[in-house]
Structure formats: structure tokens, C-alpha cells
Design a protein around this motif. Structure first.
Motif, PDB file in Angstrom:
ATOM      1  N   MET A 191      43.305  39.140  50.421  1.00 47.34           N
ATOM      2  CA  MET A 191      41.904  38.935  50.075  1.00 47.34           C
ATOM      3  C   MET A 191      41.750  39.035  48.568  1.00 47.34           C
ATOM      4  SD  MET A 191      39.903  41.283  52.828  1.00 47.34           S
ATOM      5  CE  MET A 191      40.107  41.060  54.573  1.00 47.34           C
ATOM      6  N   LEU A 192      40.871  38.207  48.025  1.00 48.05           N
ATOM      7  CA  LEU A 192      40.582  38.252  46.599  1.00 48.05           C
ATOM      8  C   LEU A 192      39.069  38.356  46.418  1.00 48.05           C
ATOM      9  CD1 LEU A 192      41.873  38.003  43.729  1.00 48.05           C
ATOM     10  CD2 LEU A 192      41.229  35.586  43.821  1.00 48.05           C
ATOM     11  N   MET A 236      34.877  47.037  41.718  1.00 51.01           N
ATOM     12  CA  MET A 236      34.115  47.960  42.557  1.00 51.01           C
ATOM     13  C   MET A 236      34.150  47.494  44.022  1.00 51.01           C
ATOM     14  SD  MET A 236      30.040  48.709  42.573  1.00 51.01           S
ATOM     15  CE  MET A 236      29.790  47.024  43.088  1.00 51.01           C
ATOM     16  N   ILE A 237      33.933  46.195  44.238  1.00 51.10           N
ATOM     17  CA  ILE A 237      33.960  45.669  45.594  1.00 51.10           C
ATOM     18  C   ILE A 237      35.368  45.782  46.184  1.00 51.10           C
ATOM     19  CG2 ILE A 237      33.562  43.655  47.063  1.00 51.10           C
ATOM     20  CD1 ILE A 237      31.513  42.720  44.912  1.00 51.10           C
ATOM     21  N   GLU A 238      36.391  45.554  45.365  1.00 52.08           N
ATOM     22  CA  GLU A 238      37.773  45.703  45.840  1.00 52.08           C
ATOM     23  C   GLU A 238      38.003  47.109  46.397  1.00 52.08           C
ATOM     24  OE1 GLU A 238      42.348  46.055  44.192  1.00 52.08           O
ATOM     25  OE2 GLU A 238      40.844  45.208  42.855  1.00 52.08           O
ATOM     26  N   SER A 289      39.420  39.365  40.728  1.00 51.16           N
ATOM     27  CA  SER A 289      39.582  38.413  39.634  1.00 51.16           C
ATOM     28  C   SER A 289      38.214  37.891  39.219  1.00 51.16           C
ATOM     29  CB  SER A 289      40.449  37.238  40.109  1.00 51.16           C
ATOM     30  OG  SER A 289      40.533  36.228  39.128  1.00 51.16           O
ATOM     31  N   ASP A 290      38.167  37.285  38.055  1.00 50.38           N
ATOM     32  CA  ASP A 290      36.958  36.562  37.685  1.00 50.38           C
ATOM     33  C   ASP A 290      37.040  35.171  38.319  1.00 50.38           C
ATOM     34  OD1 ASP A 290      37.685  34.508  35.169  1.00 50.38           O
ATOM     35  OD2 ASP A 290      39.037  36.219  35.407  1.00 50.38           O
ATOM     36  N   LEU A 291      35.907  34.579  38.582  1.00 50.81           N
ATOM     37  CA  LEU A 291      35.836  33.302  39.272  1.00 50.81           C
ATOM     38  C   LEU A 291      36.588  32.198  38.531  1.00 50.81           C
ATOM     39  CD1 LEU A 291      34.724  31.630  41.624  1.00 50.81           C
ATOM     40  CD2 LEU A 291      32.629  31.313  40.302  1.00 50.81           C
ATOM     41  N   PHE A 302      38.372  34.888  50.408  1.00 48.18           N
ATOM     42  CA  PHE A 302      37.727  35.214  49.145  1.00 48.18           C
ATOM     43  C   PHE A 302      36.397  35.898  49.425  1.00 48.18           C
ATOM     44  CE2 PHE A 302      40.625  31.794  48.458  1.00 48.18           C
ATOM     45  CZ  PHE A 302      41.231  32.086  47.249  1.00 48.18           C
ATOM     46  N   ILE A 303      36.056  36.900  48.620  1.00 43.34           N
ATOM     47  CA  ILE A 303      34.830  37.670  48.793  1.00 43.34           C
ATOM     48  C   ILE A 303      34.033  37.576  47.496  1.00 43.34           C
ATOM     49  CG2 ILE A 303      33.872  39.962  49.279  1.00 43.34           C
ATOM     50  CD1 ILE A 303      36.678  40.575  50.593  1.00 43.34           C
ATOM     51  N   CYS A 304      32.734  37.268  47.632  1.00 42.79           N
ATOM     52  CA  CYS A 304      31.894  37.178  46.442  1.00 42.79           C
ATOM     53  C   CYS A 304      30.440  37.444  46.812  1.00 42.79           C
ATOM     54  CB  CYS A 304      32.015  35.799  45.780  1.00 42.79           C
ATOM     55  SG  CYS A 304      31.347  34.440  46.749  1.00 42.79           S
ATOM     56  N   GLY A 305      29.623  37.657  45.803  1.00 42.43           N
ATOM     57  CA  GLY A 305      28.188  37.783  45.991  1.00 42.43           C
ATOM     58  C   GLY A 305      27.561  36.416  46.210  1.00 42.43           C
ATOM     59  N   LYS A 306      26.377  36.408  46.791  1.00 39.96           N
ATOM     60  CA  LYS A 306      25.732  35.134  47.117  1.00 39.96           C
ATOM     61  C   LYS A 306      25.422  34.296  45.881  1.00 39.96           C
ATOM     62  CE  LYS A 306      21.012  36.906  47.466  1.00 39.96           C
ATOM     63  NZ  LYS A 306      19.848  37.062  48.335  1.00 39.96           N
ATOM     64  N   ASP A 307      25.290  34.939  44.722  1.00 39.87           N
ATOM     65  CA  ASP A 307      25.028  34.195  43.492  1.00 39.87           C
ATOM     66  C   ASP A 307      26.200  33.306  43.077  1.00 39.87           C
ATOM     67  OD1 ASP A 307      26.369  36.687  43.030  1.00 39.87           O
ATOM     68  OD2 ASP A 307      25.969  36.493  40.881  1.00 39.87           O
ATOM     69  N   LEU A 308      27.393  33.591  43.599  1.00 43.59           N
ATOM     70  CA  LEU A 308      28.577  32.805  43.256  1.00 43.59           C
ATOM     71  C   LEU A 308      29.069  31.935  44.406  1.00 43.59           C
ATOM     72  CD1 LEU A 308      30.666  35.493  41.335  1.00 43.59           C
ATOM     73  CD2 LEU A 308      29.192  33.714  40.397  1.00 43.59           C
ATOM     74  N   ALA A 309      28.380  31.959  45.526  1.00 43.57           N
ATOM     75  CA  ALA A 309      28.857  31.270  46.728  1.00 43.57           C
ATOM     76  C   ALA A 309      29.104  29.781  46.491  1.00 43.57           C
ATOM     77  CB  ALA A 309      27.898  31.487  47.881  1.00 43.57           C
ATOM     78  N   ASP A 310      28.181  29.104  45.844  1.00 44.80           N
ATOM     79  CA  ASP A 310      28.357  27.667  45.607  1.00 44.80           C
ATOM     80  C   ASP A 310      29.564  27.402  44.711  1.00 44.80           C
ATOM     81  OD1 ASP A 310      26.196  26.992  47.191  1.00 44.80           O
ATOM     82  OD2 ASP A 310      24.799  26.842  45.508  1.00 44.80           O
ATOM     83  N   ALA A 311      29.684  28.161  43.644  1.00 47.08           N
ATOM     84  CA  ALA A 311      30.790  27.968  42.705  1.00 47.08           C
ATOM     85  C   ALA A 311      32.137  28.327  43.326  1.00 47.08           C
ATOM     86  CB  ALA A 311      30.560  28.796  41.449  1.00 47.08           C
TER      87      ALA A 311
END
Length: 93
Positions: free
Chosen positions: A3-4, A16-18, A38-40, A51-60
Motif C-alpha cells: 500500500m502507498l 501520519m496516515i501511513e 509518498s507525494d503524489l 493507493f490511499i489518499c484524501g478525497k481532495d486528491l482522488a481525481d489526480a
């Protein structure tokens, strides 16, 4: 399985999320899963299975591969529910 966790500009929130993902995996008794952050902009599709991310980055982040999108990156209950559901879907749990 790998997982990233990705965040927008660096490593603060993704780190923090990791840490939270690792705690969730312990709670779920899920073993053999590697978690990194990692950074996007540096993330590529071959870096992880999930991959795990916040909703603000979901599209990207959608081009990376299979995503777990968090509505609230600070909500450990949401994280546990979504990670648990995804691992059950994949037959890991």
C-alpha cells in the motif's frame, strides 16, 4: 501486498496516515502488507497494489491504480472501515 499513502506536496500527512494504516492493519490482524508514503507527484502505478489518499486528491490519483479515498484523513474509524472492506474484497481478510 503493498500500500502507498499519497499526499499532495510532501510527506507530512501521508506519513501520519501511513502510521495509522499500520495500526489499523495490526488491529485487523492483517500480516504481510507493506505500507509506505509518498507525494503524489512522485508516485507511479507500479509502486503499490493499493493507493490511499484524501478525497481532495482522488481525481489526480485515479490514474495510479486502485484507490482507497478518505473523506477525513484524521478519522481512524473511517480508515479502518475502508481498509478492512478493501482487504476483504481482495480476500486478504
Amino acid at each position: 501486498m503493498k500500500m502507498l499513502v499519497v499526499c499532495g506536496s510532501g510527506l507530512g500527512s501521508s506519513f501520519m496516515i501511513e502510521m495509522n494504516v499500520k495500526d489499523v492493519l495490526k488491529d485487523l490482524s492483517a500480516e504481510g502488507i507493506e505500507v509506505e508514503h509518498s507525494d503524489l507527484g512522485s508516485a507511479t502505478s507500479d509502486m503499490a497494489d493499493l493507493f490511499i489518499c484524501g478525497k481532495d486528491l482522488a481525481d489526480a490519483a485515479s490514474g495510479l491504480g486502485e484507490l482507497v479515498v478518505l473523506d477525513n484523513i484524521l478519522d481512524e474509524n473511517e480508515l479502518k472501515e475502508k481498509i478492512g472492506d478493501k482487504l476483504k474484497e481482495k480476500g486478504v481478510l
